[in-house]
Design a protein around this motif. Structure first.
Motif, PDB file in Angstrom:
ATOM      1  N   LEU A  19      -2.344 -14.107  -6.815  1.00 41.89           N
ATOM      2  CA  LEU A  19      -2.913 -13.433  -7.749  1.00 41.89           C
ATOM      3  C   LEU A  19      -3.870 -12.510  -7.528  1.00 41.89           C
ATOM      4  CD1 LEU A  19      -3.292 -16.383 -10.320  1.00 41.89           C
ATOM      5  CD2 LEU A  19      -2.245 -14.113 -10.950  1.00 41.89           C
ATOM      6  N   ILE A  23      -4.215  -9.062 -10.292  1.00 41.90           N
ATOM      7  CA  ILE A  23      -5.589  -8.855 -11.175  1.00 41.90           C
ATOM      8  C   ILE A  23      -5.833  -7.472 -11.440  1.00 41.90           C
ATOM      9  CG2 ILE A  23      -7.945  -9.366 -11.463  1.00 41.90           C
ATOM     10  CD1 ILE A  23      -5.903 -11.691 -11.970  1.00 41.90           C
ATOM     11  N   TYR A  28      -9.047  -4.990 -16.537  1.00 38.77           N
ATOM     12  CA  TYR A  28     -10.380  -5.616 -16.373  1.00 38.77           C
ATOM     13  C   TYR A  28     -11.366  -4.433 -16.024  1.00 38.77           C
ATOM     14  CZ  TYR A  28      -8.487 -10.262 -17.158  1.00 38.77           C
ATOM     15  OH  TYR A  28      -8.139 -11.202 -17.707  1.00 38.77           O
ATOM     16  N   VAL A  33     -13.301  -7.371 -12.088  1.00 38.61           N
ATOM     17  CA  VAL A  33     -12.159  -7.605 -11.152  1.00 38.61           C
ATOM     18  C   VAL A  33     -12.792  -8.034  -9.985  1.00 38.61           C
ATOM     19  CG1 VAL A  33     -10.637  -6.474  -9.723  1.00 38.61           C
ATOM     20  CG2 VAL A  33     -10.528  -5.987 -12.228  1.00 38.61           C
ATOM     21  N   ILE A  36     -13.583 -11.977 -10.688  1.00 39.95           N
ATOM     22  CA  ILE A  36     -12.113 -12.744 -10.624  1.00 39.95           C
ATOM     23  C   ILE A  36     -11.664 -12.873  -9.330  1.00 39.95           C
ATOM     24  CG2 ILE A  36      -9.793 -12.906 -11.703  1.00 39.95           C
ATOM     25  CD1 ILE A  36     -11.039 -11.416 -14.151  1.00 39.95           C
ATOM     26  N   ILE A  37     -11.686 -11.974  -8.689  1.00 42.70           N
ATOM     27  CA  ILE A  37     -10.920 -11.849  -7.114  1.00 42.70           C
ATOM     28  C   ILE A  37     -11.726 -12.676  -6.304  1.00 42.70           C
ATOM     29  CG2 ILE A  37     -10.667 -10.532  -4.874  1.00 42.70           C
ATOM     30  CD1 ILE A  37      -9.546  -8.259  -6.880  1.00 42.70           C
TER      31      ILE A  37
END
Length: 75
Positions: A19, A23, A28, A33, A36-37
Motif C-alpha cells: 500500500l 497511497i 492526500y 501521505v 499514512i506511510i
C-alpha cells in the motif's frame, strides 16, 4: 489456529508494504501521505515480526530461501 493467525499477520504485513506505493495517488496532502506511510511502515514491521514469532524459524528459513541466489559454477 495459531499458525493461521501467523499467516494472516504475514499477509497483513505484505499488504501494508504494498500500500505504500499506492497511497500517493489517492489525493492526500503531502503531510497526510507522510503520516499514512509512516503508519503503514510501522504496521508492516510489527505484523511481520509477530508473524515470524508465531510461525517460527522454519518459516524464516523459507523466506530467506526465496531471496537467495544460487551460484551456478562453470564446469
Amino acid at each position: 489456529m495459531l499458525r493461521i493467525t501467523g499467516y494472516i499477520l504475514f499477509i497483513i504485513s505484505t499488504l501494508s508494504f504494498l500500500l505504500i506505493f499506492v497511497i500517493p495517488w489517492f489525493g492526500y496532502t503531502k503531510a497526510q501521505v507522510a503520516g499514512i506511510i509512516t503508519g503503514l511502515v510501522i504496521t508492516g514491521e510489527v505484523t511481520f515480526y509477530l508473524s515470524l514469532f508465531i510461525l517460527g524459524k522454519s518459516f524464516w528459513e523459507k523466506i530467506k530461501s526465496w531471496f537467495r541466489f544460487k551460484k551456478q559454477g562453470v564446469s
